[in-house]
Design an enzyme around this catalytic site. Sequence first.
Site, short mmCIF file in Angstrom:
data_model
loop_
_atom_site.label_atom_id
_atom_site.label_comp_id
_atom_site.label_asym_id
_atom_site.label_seq_id
_atom_site.Cartn_x
_atom_site.Cartn_y
_atom_site.Cartn_z
N GLY A 77 1.62 -15.27 13.49
CA GLY A 77 0.24 -15.98 14.18
C GLY A 77 0.44 -15.40 14.88
CB THR A 78 1.75 -17.38 18.11
OG1 THR A 78 1.83 -18.59 17.53
CG2 THR A 78 1.75 -17.30 20.01
CG ASN A 157 -5.44 -25.53 14.64
OD1 ASN A 157 -6.12 -24.78 15.26
ND2 ASN A 157 -4.98 -26.49 15.22
CD GLN A 185 -3.86 -24.05 9.99
OE1 GLN A 185 -4.02 -24.38 8.16
NE2 GLN A 185 -3.20 -23.87 10.78
CG HIS A 207 5.15 -20.65 9.82
ND1 HIS A 207 4.60 -21.92 9.56
CD2 HIS A 207 4.11 -20.54 10.56
CE1 HIS A 207 4.07 -22.17 11.60
NE2 HIS A 207 3.79 -21.09 11.70
CB THR A 243 14.57 -2.20 12.72
OG1 THR A 243 15.10 -1.41 14.05
CG2 THR A 243 15.07 -2.51 11.88
CB CYS A 329 0.20 -27.14 21.49
SG CYS A 329 0.69 -26.52 19.91
#
Length: 399
Positions: A77-78, A157, A185, A207, A243, A329
């Site tokens: 996502g980042t 989030n 989210q 994830h 790849t 964070c």
Amino acid sequence: MNNVKKTLKIYLDNNATTPIHPEVIREMENALEFTYGNPSTLYSIGKEAKAKLEEARTRVASIIGAKSEEIVFTGGGTEANNLAIFGICKAYRNKGNHIITSKIEHDSVWNTCKSLERDGIDITYLPVDSYGMVDPEELKKAIRPDTIIISIMHSNNETGTIQPVNDMARIAKDGGIPFHTDAVQSIGKIKVNVEDLGVNLLSIASHKIYGPKGIGALYIRKGTRIQPILFGGHQEKGYRPGTENVPGIVGFGKAAEIADKNIETEGLAFLRDHLYNALKEKIERIRLNGHPTKRLPNTLNVSIEFVEGEGMVLALDDLGISVGTGSACATATLEPSYVLAAMGVPPQIAHCTLRFSLGRDTTDGDIDYIIEVMPEMVKKMRGFSPLYKEYLRRRKETV
Ligand SMILES: *Cc1c(COP(=O)(O)O)cnc(C)c1O
């Protein structure tokens, strides 16, 4: 107590990450063992990998109502957020020098904007109301002739508040400005459709939907001008060279397929509301952060005055319960959450915040257990708080 800790594991931090779905593991194992070919090669082992890649692309596209050729796989996502914002900036740099975002974005949008700001780009950070909602009228007012991208998250989030993205995307479209939304989210929790939303770019992370970590995607609407930020081969049509992470992509695709079939909001929202109502009954000075209704069905963000959020997380961990504070964070820095600050929550209350984020494995029993143990735990912890004693003394005086 030790026994409890060993046998009991209640995981309520699904906004931080989700446990991988068993069917996803099976598909990934298979891909790791057998689909080892390089998708860019011409022989059948490579073509097999390519076919798996494209199958996954179709599955990911399907969950947001996109065409498969509009999906670019990224390293999470980042990276999708970085590609969207840096990539548009590169393509539009000669058109203008202004970006609009909000004060409640995830770090991966926030710090991308901060980096561009240091490079001389003007950034407008739109405020939010006390529910954490951006006002589309504020967006309209912030648009300038030199605005090149608008990036506003789909849902937050920390609080789960859902933004009026379709209204804002319409405003952007009227101004001819590309609109990006971080929907990490929202995917898998509520219906998200790129046509209904009218966005140009949308970020997804595997994830957060019971897939593997380190894989995600950026939806790029056909016709959107964007430049790559990584350089190498021609993979992902040059938008994301290197790849391909075939097992990761296969797992992501499977997770998307499962999520698409299982968006189930009512049960989760019922459990979540039951949790809040019961805690509110038993614990005084508790408050809800986020919108009461326009909110992700799994997210409950509460401040419990006079008890530090970090202390509660550790005490709950001793009871076998995993929950979040403001955000992952914020936890590392012990700074009060900037999202709650933007909503006008005073720092001393923001410090007393917990985030429960329910998931597909959450049971009635999990919630009942929390309702049983938490009030006692809070009472004990408040017993150590001079501020709480002061509050009790004052309250007695006024009664
Ligand atoms: C988790 C998250 C991200 C980051 O995704 P990663 O795959 O962990 O890099 C971005 N935005 C939001 C809103 C998130 O919750």
